[in-house]
Structures are given as structure tokens and as C-alpha cells.
Design a protein around this motif. Structure first.
Motif, PDB file in Angstrom:
ATOM      1  N   THR A 281     -23.682  43.576  -1.880  1.00  0.00           N
ATOM      2  CA  THR A 281     -22.719  42.577  -2.349  1.00  0.00           C
ATOM      3  C   THR A 281     -23.418  41.242  -2.600  1.00  0.00           C
ATOM      4  OG1 THR A 281     -22.127  42.172  -0.026  1.00  0.00           O
ATOM      5  CG2 THR A 281     -20.671  43.587  -1.293  1.00  0.00           C
ATOM      6  N   LEU A 282     -24.400  40.911  -1.768  1.00  0.00           N
ATOM      7  CA  LEU A 282     -25.201  39.703  -1.996  1.00  0.00           C
ATOM      8  C   LEU A 282     -25.951  39.802  -3.327  1.00  0.00           C
ATOM      9  CD1 LEU A 282     -27.377  37.870   0.619  1.00  0.00           C
ATOM     10  CD2 LEU A 282     -28.427  38.581  -1.508  1.00  0.00           C
ATOM     11  N   ILE A 283     -26.579  40.941  -3.559  1.00  0.00           N
ATOM     12  CA  ILE A 283     -27.314  41.168  -4.807  1.00  0.00           C
ATOM     13  C   ILE A 283     -26.366  41.134  -6.009  1.00  0.00           C
ATOM     14  CG2 ILE A 283     -28.533  42.973  -6.117  1.00  0.00           C
ATOM     15  CD1 ILE A 283     -29.874  43.736  -3.387  1.00  0.00           C
ATOM     16  N   ASN A 284     -25.195  41.721  -5.858  1.00  0.00           N
ATOM     17  CA  ASN A 284     -24.210  41.743  -6.933  1.00  0.00           C
ATOM     18  C   ASN A 284     -23.825  40.319  -7.346  1.00  0.00           C
ATOM     19  OD1 ASN A 284     -22.330  43.193  -8.665  1.00  0.00           O
ATOM     20  ND2 ASN A 284     -20.708  42.468  -7.298  1.00  0.00           N
ATOM     21  N   GLU A 285     -23.658  39.440  -6.350  1.00  0.00           N
ATOM     22  CA  GLU A 285     -23.345  38.038  -6.653  1.00  0.00           C
ATOM     23  C   GLU A 285     -24.519  37.379  -7.372  1.00  0.00           C
ATOM     24  OE1 GLU A 285     -20.516  35.005  -6.757  1.00  0.00           O
ATOM     25  OE2 GLU A 285     -20.295  37.060  -5.995  1.00  0.00           O
ATOM     26  N   GLY A 286     -25.738  37.809  -7.030  1.00  0.00           N
ATOM     27  CA  GLY A 286     -26.921  37.297  -7.723  1.00  0.00           C
ATOM     28  C   GLY A 286     -26.896  37.627  -9.211  1.00  0.00           C
ATOM     29  N   PHE A 287     -26.489  38.833  -9.545  1.00  0.00           N
ATOM     30  CA  PHE A 287     -26.374  39.198 -10.965  1.00  0.00           C
ATOM     31  C   PHE A 287     -25.313  38.358 -11.667  1.00  0.00           C
ATOM     32  CE2 PHE A 287     -28.546  43.179  -9.703  1.00  0.00           C
ATOM     33  CZ  PHE A 287     -29.513  43.204 -10.694  1.00  0.00           C
ATOM     34  N   GLN A 288     -24.213  38.082 -10.971  1.00  0.00           N
ATOM     35  CA  GLN A 288     -23.170  37.247 -11.569  1.00  0.00           C
ATOM     36  C   GLN A 288     -23.685  35.826 -11.792  1.00  0.00           C
ATOM     37  OE1 GLN A 288     -20.071  38.515 -12.560  1.00  0.00           O
ATOM     38  NE2 GLN A 288     -20.192  36.560 -13.655  1.00  0.00           N
ATOM     39  N   ILE A 289     -24.473  35.324 -10.850  1.00  0.00           N
ATOM     40  CA  ILE A 289     -25.062  33.986 -10.966  1.00  0.00           C
ATOM     41  C   ILE A 289     -26.007  33.908 -12.166  1.00  0.00           C
ATOM     42  CG2 ILE A 289     -26.816  32.515  -9.857  1.00  0.00           C
ATOM     43  CD1 ILE A 289     -25.326  33.079  -7.201  1.00  0.00           C
ATOM     44  N   LEU A 290     -26.795  34.953 -12.377  1.00  0.00           N
ATOM     45  CA  LEU A 290     -27.685  34.994 -13.545  1.00  0.00           C
ATOM     46  C   LEU A 290     -26.870  35.007 -14.835  1.00  0.00           C
ATOM     47  CD1 LEU A 290     -30.376  37.578 -12.349  1.00  0.00           C
ATOM     48  CD2 LEU A 290     -30.667  35.108 -12.584  1.00  0.00           C
ATOM     49  N   ASP A 291     -25.804  35.781 -14.842  1.00  0.00           N
ATOM     50  CA  ASP A 291     -24.978  35.876 -16.039  1.00  0.00           C
ATOM     51  C   ASP A 291     -24.250  34.561 -16.323  1.00  0.00           C
ATOM     52  OD1 ASP A 291     -24.204  37.479 -18.199  1.00  0.00           O
ATOM     53  OD2 ASP A 291     -22.298  38.009 -17.255  1.00  0.00           O
ATOM     54  N   ASP A 292     -23.927  33.821 -15.267  1.00  0.00           N
ATOM     55  CA  ASP A 292     -23.247  32.528 -15.415  1.00  0.00           C
ATOM     56  C   ASP A 292     -24.211  31.408 -15.793  1.00  0.00           C
ATOM     57  OD1 ASP A 292     -20.903  33.773 -14.684  1.00  0.00           O
ATOM     58  OD2 ASP A 292     -20.906  33.017 -12.627  1.00  0.00           O
TER      59      ASP A 292
ATOM     60  N   ALA B 281     -22.006  33.954   0.848  1.00  0.00           N
ATOM     61  CA  ALA B 281     -20.589  34.126   1.196  1.00  0.00           C
ATOM     62  C   ALA B 281     -20.172  35.602   1.252  1.00  0.00           C
ATOM     63  CB  ALA B 281     -19.713  33.337   0.227  1.00  0.00           C
ATOM     64  N   PRO B 282     -20.436  36.429   0.209  1.00  0.00           N
ATOM     65  CA  PRO B 282     -20.024  37.825   0.314  1.00  0.00           C
ATOM     66  C   PRO B 282     -20.803  38.607   1.372  1.00  0.00           C
ATOM     67  CG  PRO B 282     -21.242  37.441  -1.724  1.00  0.00           C
ATOM     68  CD  PRO B 282     -20.957  36.106  -1.137  1.00  0.00           C
ATOM     69  N   TYR B 283     -22.045  38.204   1.634  1.00  0.00           N
ATOM     70  CA  TYR B 283     -22.871  38.822   2.682  1.00  0.00           C
ATOM     71  C   TYR B 283     -22.216  38.599   4.049  1.00  0.00           C
ATOM     72  CZ  TYR B 283     -26.991  38.840   5.882  1.00  0.00           C
ATOM     73  OH  TYR B 283     -27.874  39.031   6.916  1.00  0.00           O
ATOM     74  N   ALA B 284     -21.881  37.339   4.352  1.00  0.00           N
ATOM     75  CA  ALA B 284     -21.250  37.015   5.626  1.00  0.00           C
ATOM     76  C   ALA B 284     -19.854  37.627   5.722  1.00  0.00           C
ATOM     77  CB  ALA B 284     -21.177  35.500   5.791  1.00  0.00           C
ATOM     78  N   GLU B 285     -19.163  37.652   4.586  1.00  0.00           N
ATOM     79  CA  GLU B 285     -17.819  38.228   4.525  1.00  0.00           C
ATOM     80  C   GLU B 285     -17.852  39.710   4.895  1.00  0.00           C
ATOM     81  OE1 GLU B 285     -14.580  37.398   1.196  1.00  0.00           O
ATOM     82  OE2 GLU B 285     -16.058  38.873   0.516  1.00  0.00           O
ATOM     83  N   GLN B 286     -18.792  40.434   4.320  1.00  0.00           N
ATOM     84  CA  GLN B 286     -18.918  41.858   4.626  1.00  0.00           C
ATOM     85  C   GLN B 286     -19.235  42.089   6.097  1.00  0.00           C
ATOM     86  OE1 GLN B 286     -18.345  44.704   2.916  1.00  0.00           O
ATOM     87  NE2 GLN B 286     -17.459  43.295   1.417  1.00  0.00           N
ATOM     88  N   ALA B 287     -20.091  41.236   6.667  1.00  0.00           N
ATOM     89  CA  ALA B 287     -20.445  41.388   8.078  1.00  0.00           C
ATOM     90  C   ALA B 287     -19.201  41.319   8.954  1.00  0.00           C
ATOM     91  CB  ALA B 287     -21.455  40.307   8.479  1.00  0.00           C
ATOM     92  N   VAL B 288     -18.282  40.384   8.649  1.00  0.00           N
ATOM     93  CA  VAL B 288     -17.055  40.240   9.445  1.00  0.00           C
ATOM     94  C   VAL B 288     -16.109  41.412   9.189  1.00  0.00           C
ATOM     95  CG1 VAL B 288     -15.073  38.774   9.942  1.00  0.00           C
ATOM     96  CG2 VAL B 288     -17.303  37.736   9.509  1.00  0.00           C
ATOM     97  N   PHE B 289     -16.026  41.862   7.941  1.00  0.00           N
ATOM     98  CA  PHE B 289     -15.183  43.026   7.646  1.00  0.00           C
ATOM     99  C   PHE B 289     -15.667  44.258   8.423  1.00  0.00           C
ATOM    100  CE2 PHE B 289     -14.052  41.246   3.180  1.00  0.00           C
ATOM    101  CZ  PHE B 289     -13.091  40.427   3.753  1.00  0.00           C
ATOM    102  N   LEU B 290     -16.986  44.377   8.582  1.00  0.00           N
ATOM    103  CA  LEU B 290     -17.536  45.497   9.344  1.00  0.00           C
ATOM    104  C   LEU B 290     -17.096  45.438  10.803  1.00  0.00           C
ATOM    105  CD1 LEU B 290     -21.090  45.533   7.745  1.00  0.00           C
ATOM    106  CD2 LEU B 290     -19.470  47.438   7.663  1.00  0.00           C
ATOM    107  N   LEU B 291     -16.951  44.236  11.351  1.00  0.00           N
ATOM    108  CA  LEU B 291     -16.428  44.100  12.716  1.00  0.00           C
ATOM    109  C   LEU B 291     -14.986  44.576  12.782  1.00  0.00           C
ATOM    110  CD1 LEU B 291     -17.682  40.664  14.146  1.00  0.00           C
ATOM    111  CD2 LEU B 291     -18.854  42.867  14.052  1.00  0.00           C
ATOM    112  N   GLU B 292     -14.202  44.202  11.778  1.00  0.00           N
ATOM    113  CA  GLU B 292     -12.803  44.637  11.763  1.00  0.00           C
ATOM    114  C   GLU B 292     -12.713  46.165  11.780  1.00  0.00           C
ATOM    115  OE1 GLU B 292     -10.215  41.213   9.546  1.00  0.00           O
ATOM    116  OE2 GLU B 292     -11.012  42.818   8.290  1.00  0.00           O
ATOM    117  N   GLU B 293     -13.652  46.815  11.089  1.00  0.00           N
ATOM    118  CA  GLU B 293     -13.558  48.263  10.891  1.00  0.00           C
ATOM    119  C   GLU B 293     -14.203  49.079  12.004  1.00  0.00           C
ATOM    120  OE1 GLU B 293     -14.995  49.069   6.902  1.00  0.00           O
ATOM    121  OE2 GLU B 293     -14.068  47.212   6.219  1.00  0.00           O
TER     122      GLU B 293
END
Length: 645
Positions: A548-559, A408-420
Motif C-alpha cells: 500500500t505504501l508503494i501503491n501510494e508512491g505510484f500515485q505520487i509519481l502520476d500526480d 499514512a497508508p502504511y501506518a493505517e494498514q498496521a492498525v487495521f492488522l491489529l483490529e483483525e
């Protein structure tokens, strides 16, 4: 009678080298198997290899070092180490010798003498250099940065152009280059991570050691859409008895024809590759509209579309119809397993089985344990994965589980990059250059933009449930891009409609072409929302999407949703196209260095404070504060089980 030595190259006793040994081999050394093969080939007594079953890796090399080879009609040969980094010894010799299935004891009128492949001349064609150059270009394009396929072509080239001794020296040079590369380490890690993922554990202490799978002989699949068809095909190929159920006659007939076509295609592939196609026996399959037929099945896989109310209705019905010992599985990509299980009288026998499309091709099976899922149910689902040739990974229950939650954050960033300021092809090119088979926008077009649109509607992020007056680019205090929603409102669903983020020649076509309409649409969108366009380089594209994808991975490990970083990496390699030669997202983070990941996330989150998923995970910060420990030690600092490697 001829006097000779016969070496049995059989799958039970000679598979080849131990991959664990490669990490301890020093540059300039070769595994000791090489000297054994040389000794065999130099022998004055004829040596014959008898091949039955599979001659893999070192087993195949031993066979090639022998003077003659006898093979059973069903015998198979292969070099699994190619997936790890090992160029094939005398590679062209394999192309010739694996067809050399002569019966040594029936060579009429000829003595059985030593016959050395190293002394045989490789036939040279007038245009061999041009052929090899063309092959190298194609291989490099397909390899997407992976070195070993290119090195294999170089080894073939050496075997054609150089004398045997010089060719072996060249191959040794290539071997040492790969052995000392970061890719070798990543590929070895990926190999063992896949094995480790089978040794599942749960936070409650249940594990693969303490739970036994129940036998599964008859399976029901509910829903014959794209996913259901692939699941049925996988089960029939595994020689399981399958009941396929649909809600009306028309859908049953359409789904039935599609499944029959898939089975015929799979049978033809197996026949072409020399395998027996009887595994695709349609007699194993029963189509029905009657739920009552499911009363004697051992396991049910529900594969209807992502609608919670519909799934709960089905599970309530299954709970009343299926025998007490039946396991109830839901093929969902994001929905709450516990809520689905609440509709039954047997929540301990409910589990998520997230197949990946196309389900008869993709290897990954994400297995989601609910709050009440029993260890026996987990073990049985893992056993089913193995039986149908899938790689099962056990994960916890949250929206999106592991794979889609990180996506989700990976795809989200891709779309934000289009906006910018980016174009879809620029983002895709950067990520495909990193090693993905497809970038996020080509993948979105393939999957269908309407799939995500339906999910966002269900979450109330867009559509009629959205509160009036909601700003177009905000949901609460979080940044939101309506770009994918706007494309769907324009009927641009991707390949199926012939237009999405790209333009296609016609609906269903596969070749993605940059779309001038979309480029103009983006310009108008930016102007309407007063977004200042800027140049964004490849480095920022990669860092924002991947970190951002990797960052979510760390959160998943912590959860505690994933029990180890290896599980995440297996999921991403086998389900999401992460390049295996980069080892998976968490391994990649460990090679880059966690301090760099943290610093970059802090930089981007300060620039974009309205994107919460850019805020560095507390677990990532903790690991950096502890001195950037190696990956195998991460989980000892998370309060969960330690790494399984």
C-alpha cells in the motif's frame, strides 16, 4: 638521502574506485587497482604513502600496499564502498596499518627497506574464534539482513586464520558473492539515486541547471521546540550566524539551555573523533523575543507546531519585517505551503523545509515547492541543505508531501492488522525482519501518539469537530480505526508517558515491552465491534503494509509530486528507515515485479473494499499493461520528466 618512491594519497587526486565500474565487473574479476597495489608491494624500492586530507576507498588501499605511511595529524581514512558491498582487502591490516603513522625519513639507525604488510604475522589471541563469533552475532543483528557487514567479519576472520594468499582468495570469494547479490545492485542504485536527487527539476521546466542559489550568511529560526533546537544546532555546526526566536521568556530560556547542551554534546563528539570542535561556536548564536531583530536575516525557518492559523500569523509578520530578499521557510510535515504563502506579500520566496527529527542528526530535508515558489528559492533551499550536511529532495505540494503521504497508508494498514488479530509486536517484528530499524508501533511510541492525534483532530476525523452519530470505524465510506485515538484518550502517548502500544519501565524509557493491558484492550475492542479474530502470517503483514505504501508512491509519481522514483527512494532511505540494501520502496517494487504488486493489491482491495488506498494506482496498472518496463523508463510513461539516473 634515502631513495624511495612517494605516493601522495590526497583527497583531490586519489579517492579510490569509481562505483559505476562495479556494475560492469564480472564475477571472478577484481578491479585493476588490485594488481597495481600488488605491484607496489612487490617493489624492491621502498614506497611511501603520504596521507593528507582524506584517503578514501582505493586511496586507502594504495596506502596499505605501500611499505610505509606518513600521515598529517588531520589526515583521515575510510572505506565508503563498505556501504555498497565491498569487503576490505586484508581488513585486519587496516586496523593495524592506519595507526602506523611513522615518519619514514626519520627512522634513526635503520635502513629504509621494503616492508610488506602481506608478510607480517597477525597476532592471534587464544580466544580469537570466540571473539569473532561474538562479533558476528552482533553484526548480523545490527545489519538486519544486509550482507556486507557480515562478509567484512568473514574477511577479518580469514585474515586472522589463513595465510595471506589464502586470505586474499577467501576475500575474492566473498567479494564475488556480494557482487552478484541483489543487495549490491540495490546499494549501487541507492548511491546514485542520492546523487540524482540533487539534480532537481520542476514541471514548469526550472531546474538545478538554470537556477542559482543565493548566499546565506545569517539565518533565523522561530520556535525552540524539539525541531527548532535541532535545526539551530545544524546551522551553528555549519558556522552560520543564527538568531533563535521564541514567544516568551520561559520558553526562550528552556530552549536556549537545550540548544547549548546539544552544541556541547556535538562538540565533544567532534573532539572525540579527532575533528576540531570550533564549528559548534555558541558565539554564532543569538536568542531573542524580538521579531525586529530579524530584519537583516537572509533566510527564516519557522519551526512552530503544526497549526495553520499560527503559521499564517507568523508569515504575515515576517513579510512585513524581513528585508525584501529574505527567503521564508516553513518546517511543516504536512500543511499546505500555498496557504501559508498566501499570508505574505512574497509567495515566490516561500518554501517548505521539512526537517526530520532529531533535526541535527537526520540527513533528509524534504524541500516543498509551492505554486508560486521561484526557482531561485528552490536553489537556495537546496544550497542550504548541502551547507548543513543534509540530503535535500525537491517535491511538490500536497497533504503530507511525499514521505508522510506514503507513510499514512502504511501506518493505517498496521492498525487495521491489529483490529483483525495481530499484536503490535508481531507487526513490528515482521517489518524489522524486513530491515527497518523500527516497526510502525515502536516508531509511533518514539514519536508520540499525540502528534498524530492532534493532526486527526485538525482534519475533523476525531475529537469535538466530528459530526455526531459518525460510526466509530467509518469516515464517509472509508474504513477508519479509532484505536490510536482511544489510546491517547487513555493518556497512552508512547515513550514520553511510559505506555503506548508498548509498556515501558518509566516515562522516557526506551525499552519496549509487550503490554498485557493492551492485549486485553484489543480483545475487548474486537468483541465490542464484532470483529472476528484470525491468524495473520508475516507475508500478509509485509504485503499489506509495504504494497500500500508503494501503491501510494505510484500515485505520487502520476500526480507529479515527485519527479522520479529515485526521489521517493532517497526520501524513504534517509528519512524513514527503509533498509538501504533493499534500494527504496520503488526500487523494491521493480525487483519484485510490478505484476505481482498489482495482483496482490487487487486481492487485498477485493477483500477490503472500504480501504481506498488499497485500490491499485492507475499508473501502476498502466506500467503493467506496458509490459513491466524497467524503473528508469517509468517516468516516460507518466507525462512527466524522465528518470535522472
Amino acid at each position: 638521502m634515502f631513495l624511495c618512491i612517494i605516493i601522495i594519497t590526497y583527497y583531490r587526486n586519489l579517492h579510490g574506485a569509481d562505483i559505476r565500474g562495479f556494475s560492469s565487473v564480472q564475477a571472478g574479476d577484481r578491479p585493476s587497482l588490485t594488481s597495481v597495489i600488488d605491484l607496489i608491494e612487490r617493489s624492491e624500492k621502498p614506497v611511501v604513502a603520504a596521507i593528507e586530507g582524506m584517503a578514501l576507498g582505493g586511496g586507502l588501499e594504495v596506502a596499505l600496499g605501500c611499505h610505509y605511511r606518513i600521515a598529517h595529524a588531520q589526515g583521515q581514512q575510510g572505506k565508503p564502498q563498505l556501504h555498497i558491498y565491498w569487503p576490505v582487502r586484508t581488513t585486519v591490516g587496516i586496523c593495524v596499518a592506519t595507526r602506523d603513522y611513522i615518519c619514514a625519513l626519520k627512522r634513526t639507525g635503520q635502513p629504509l627497506n621494503p616492508r610488506r604488510l602481506s608478510l607480517k604475522q597477525v597476532q592471534s589471541l587464544p580466544n580469537m574464534d570466540a571473539i569473532l563469533s561474538e562479533v558476528l552475532v552482533k553484526v548480523k543483528k545490527q545489519a538486519r539482513g544486509c550482507l556486507s557487514p557480515e562478509m567484512c567479519v568473514q574477511a577479518v576472520k580469514a585474515s586472522v586464520q589463513l595465510p595471506f594468499t589464502e586470505g586474499i582468495l577467501k576475500e575474492r570469494e566473498l567479494f564475488n558473492l556480494l557482487l552478484t547479490s541483489g543487495q549490491a545492485k540495490a546499494l549501487q542504485y541507492a548511491f546514485f539515486a542520492q546523487r540524482a536527487a540533487q539534480k532537481w527539476t520542476t514541471p514548469s521546466g526550472a531546474s538545478w541547471k538554470t537556477a542559482s542559489a543565493q548566499p546565506i550568511r545569517k539565518v533565523a529560526v522561530i520556535g525552540l521546540g524539539t525541531m527548532g533546537r535541532g535545526i539551530v544546532t545544524s546551522l551553528v555546526k555549519a558556522k552560520m550566524s543564527v538568531v533563535a526566536l521564541e514567544q516568551d521568556q520561559k520558553q526562550l530560556e528552556v530552549g536556549g539551555r537545550a540548544v547549548t547542551s546539544l552544541l556541547e554534546h556535538e562538540a565533544s563528539k567532534m573532539q572525540w573523533s579527532g575533528q576540531r570542535p570550533d564549528a559548534c561556536d555558541p558565539a554564532l548564536l543569538q536568542f531573542t523575543l524580538d521579531f525586529g531583530v530579524l530584519q537583516d536575516v537572509d533566510l527564516v525557518i519557522e519551526a512552530v507546531f503544526e497549526d495553520m492559523a499560527l503559521k499564517k500569523e507568523i508569515f504575515h509578520k515576517l513579510s512585513a519585517i524581513c528585508k525584501p530578499g529574505s527567503f521564508l521557510c516553513t518546517n511543516t510535515s504536512a500543511l499546505d505551503i500555498d496557504e501559508i504563502a498566501s499570508a505574505t506579500s512574497r509567495p515566490h520566496q516561500v518554501i517548505g523545509t521539512h526537517f526530520f527529527s532529531p533535526a541535527h542528526v537526520m540527513k533528509l530535508l524534504e524541500i516543498i515547492r509551492g505554486r508560486h515558489t521561484s526557482p531561485i528559492t528552490i536553489a537556495t533551499a537546496m544550497g542550504l541543505a548541502k551547507a548543513i550536511g543534509k540530503i535535500g529532495v525537491v517535491v511538490g505540494n500536497c497533504f503530507g508531501f511525499v514521505g508522510n503521504r506514503m507513510m499514512a497508508p502504511y501506518a493505517e494498514q498496521a492498525v487495521f492488522l491489529l483490529e483483525e488479530g495481530c499484536k503490535p509486536e508481531e507487526v513490528d517484528q515482521a517489518l524489522e525482519g524486513f530491515g527497518f530499524n523500527m516497526g510502525p508501533f515502536r516508531m509511533s511510541d518514539l514519536a508520540g501518539l499525540d502528534v498524530g492525534w492532534r493532526s486527526r483532530k485538525g482534519q475533523g476525523l476525531t475529537g469535538p469537530e466530528l459530526a455526531p452519530g459518525t460510526p466509530a470505524r467509518l469516515r464517509g465510506r472509508r474504513r477508519y480505526s479509532p484505536l490510536p485515538d482511544l489510546l491517547c484518550e487513555n493518556g497512552r502517548y508512547g515513550q514520553k508517558t511510559g505506555m503506548g502500544w508498548y509498556q515501558y519501565e518509566k516515562p522516557g524509557a526506551r525499552i519496549a515491552n509487550p503490554d498485557p493491558w493492551l492485549h486485553n484492550f484489543l480483545i475487548g475492542y474486537r468483541d465490542a465491534h464484532h470483529i472476528k479474530t484470525r491468524f495473520i502470517d508475516e507475508e500478509e503483514i509485509l504485503e499489506r503494509c509495504l504494497y500500500t505504501l508503494i501503491n501510494e508512491g505510484f500515485q505520487i509519481l502520476d500526480d507529479g509530486i515527485a519527479s522520479a522514483p529515485e526521489d521517493i527512494d532517497v526520501i524513504y532511505i534517509h528519512g524513514y528507515g527503509w533498509p538501504k540494501h533493499r534500494g527504496g520502496p520503488m526500487f523494491h517494487a521493480s525487483t519484485i515485479g510490478l505484476p505481482r504488486i498489482l495482483a496482490k493489491l487487487q486481492k487485498y482491495s477485493e477483500a477490503h473494499p472500504d480501504i481506498p488506498r488499497m485500490q491499485p494506482s492507475a499508473f501502476l496498472k498502466k506500467l503493467v499493461s506496458l509490459g513491466n518496463p524497467p524503473l528508469k523508463e517509468w517516468m516516460s510513461h507518466a507525462g512527466h520528466q524522465s528518470s535522472k539516473l
